[in-house]
Scaffold this active site. Structure first.
Site, short mmCIF file in Angstrom:
data_model
loop_
_atom_site.label_atom_id
_atom_site.label_comp_id
_atom_site.label_asym_id
_atom_site.label_seq_id
_atom_site.Cartn_x
_atom_site.Cartn_y
_atom_site.Cartn_z
N SER A 138 37.56 33.23 -9.48
CA SER A 138 36.90 31.83 -9.36
C SER A 138 37.16 31.25 -10.48
O SER A 138 38.15 31.02 -10.58
CB SER A 138 35.20 32.67 -8.97
OG SER A 138 34.50 31.30 -9.48
N TYR A 152 36.39 21.66 -3.71
CA TYR A 152 36.70 23.35 -4.10
C TYR A 152 35.63 23.41 -5.33
O TYR A 152 35.68 24.99 -4.85
CB TYR A 152 37.67 22.74 -5.58
CG TYR A 152 38.50 23.59 -6.44
CD1 TYR A 152 39.11 24.81 -6.40
CD2 TYR A 152 37.64 24.00 -7.92
CE1 TYR A 152 39.31 25.51 -6.79
CE2 TYR A 152 38.40 24.90 -8.73
CZ TYR A 152 38.58 25.57 -7.79
OH TYR A 152 38.91 27.08 -9.48
N LYS A 156 34.15 27.34 -4.10
CA LYS A 156 34.21 28.71 -5.29
C LYS A 156 32.42 29.19 -5.47
O LYS A 156 32.14 29.61 -5.52
CB LYS A 156 34.11 27.92 -6.82
CG LYS A 156 36.22 27.69 -6.65
CD LYS A 156 36.91 29.20 -6.52
CE LYS A 156 38.55 29.35 -6.32
NZ LYS A 156 38.95 30.39 -6.69
#
Length: 280
Positions: A138, A152, A156
């Site tokens: 991660s 992004y 994650k």
């Protein structure tokens, strides 16, 4: 998984970055590695150096049926895989409005769906063999949020929720799960394996524009890739598996601050949250 023993690992994305570092360290110490690369030929040097201990296949993790085929082949080659690491991924940066539809879809397909499918494909084998370890790369961006990193962050944060729930699902089978919350490091991810959306003038000088400096290398990255890879490898020796492996002082400080802020937001509504409950 206490004690140092020879193990077999499956790692996606070993052509560069943390994946490459982990593969090199594992092979150097005598372990076996089944690995994937998106760019054909990018890890042939490892195959030439380590022979039968290094199995390699080409894989774009956005091709979900192909992910399952490759995982099947890796288990077929080695019979048992002790640790499965979902490492393949990249960063898409820019304000949400600046990103194209295609960029958005590819970011989620790679960082979230690719990881989900990798673990889904491996689980029947891990259950059958009586246990194993799942490790997800991660990021501090999985616990924090930054202007200019919304897509992004979305990828994650999604994988964080998936892994937390998955850990509860697979614990009865002796399978551990770990999220790696690493800070920035001068790998190909930090210097090349990322995308910055075409900027819109409307965002000049706003918080989202800061992220544009990543591409030109003006954002300092404090992490040591070799040390990070070694800590990830070492986490497989911990029993029970750590749910989160925080790597980097800035990763710790940023994550802790973000979590404290979120907790404060929730706790401030302690007395009002129940107002929407049905009358008893």
């Amino acid at each position: 998984m206490a004690g140092m023993t020879t193990r077999t690992w499956f790692i996606t994305g070993v052509s560069s970055g943390f994946g490459r570092q982990m593969a090199e360290q594992l092979l150097a110490r005598g372990d076996r590695v089944a690995a994937t690369v998106r760019l054909k030929g990018s890890a042939d040097d490892l195959r030439a150096r380590y022979g039968d201990r290094f199995w390699l296949d080409d894989l774009d993790v956005t091709d979900l049926p192909r992910v399952r085929e490759v995982v099947d082949a890796a288990f077929g080659r080695f019979g048992r895989v002790d640790v499965v690491i979902a490492n393949a991924g990249y960063g898409l940066f820019g304000a949400a409005e600046e990103c194209t539809d295609e960029q958005v879809q590819h970011q989620i397909a790679t960082n979230l769906l690719g990881s989900i499918q990798t673990f889904r494909a491996a689980l029947p084998y891990l259950r059958e063999q009586g246990g194993g370890r799942l490790i997800q790369l991660s990021s501090v961006g999985g616990l924090t949020a930054a202007a200019g990193a919304s897509l992004y962050n979305a990828s994650k944060w999604g994988v964080e929720g998936f892994m937390e729930a998955l850990a509860k699902e697979v614990a009865p089978f002796g399978i551990g799960a770990t999220l790696v919350e690493a800070h920035g490091a001068p790998t190909e991810f930090g210097r090349g394996n990322l995308q910055v959306a075409e900027p819109l003038a409307a965002y000049d000088g706003t918080p989202a524009s800061f992220i544009r400096n990543i591409k030109n290398g003006s954002v300092p990255l404090a992490g040591d890739p070799a040390k990070i890879a070694a800590r990830i490898i070492g986490s497989a020796e911990q029993d029970p598996a750590p749910m989160r492996l925080v790597l980097g002082k800035d990763a710790y400080e940023g994550s802790a601050a973000a979590l404290r802020d979120r907790l404060a937001q929730v706790e401030s509504q302690k007395t009002t949250a129940g107002e929407t409950d049905r009358d008893s």
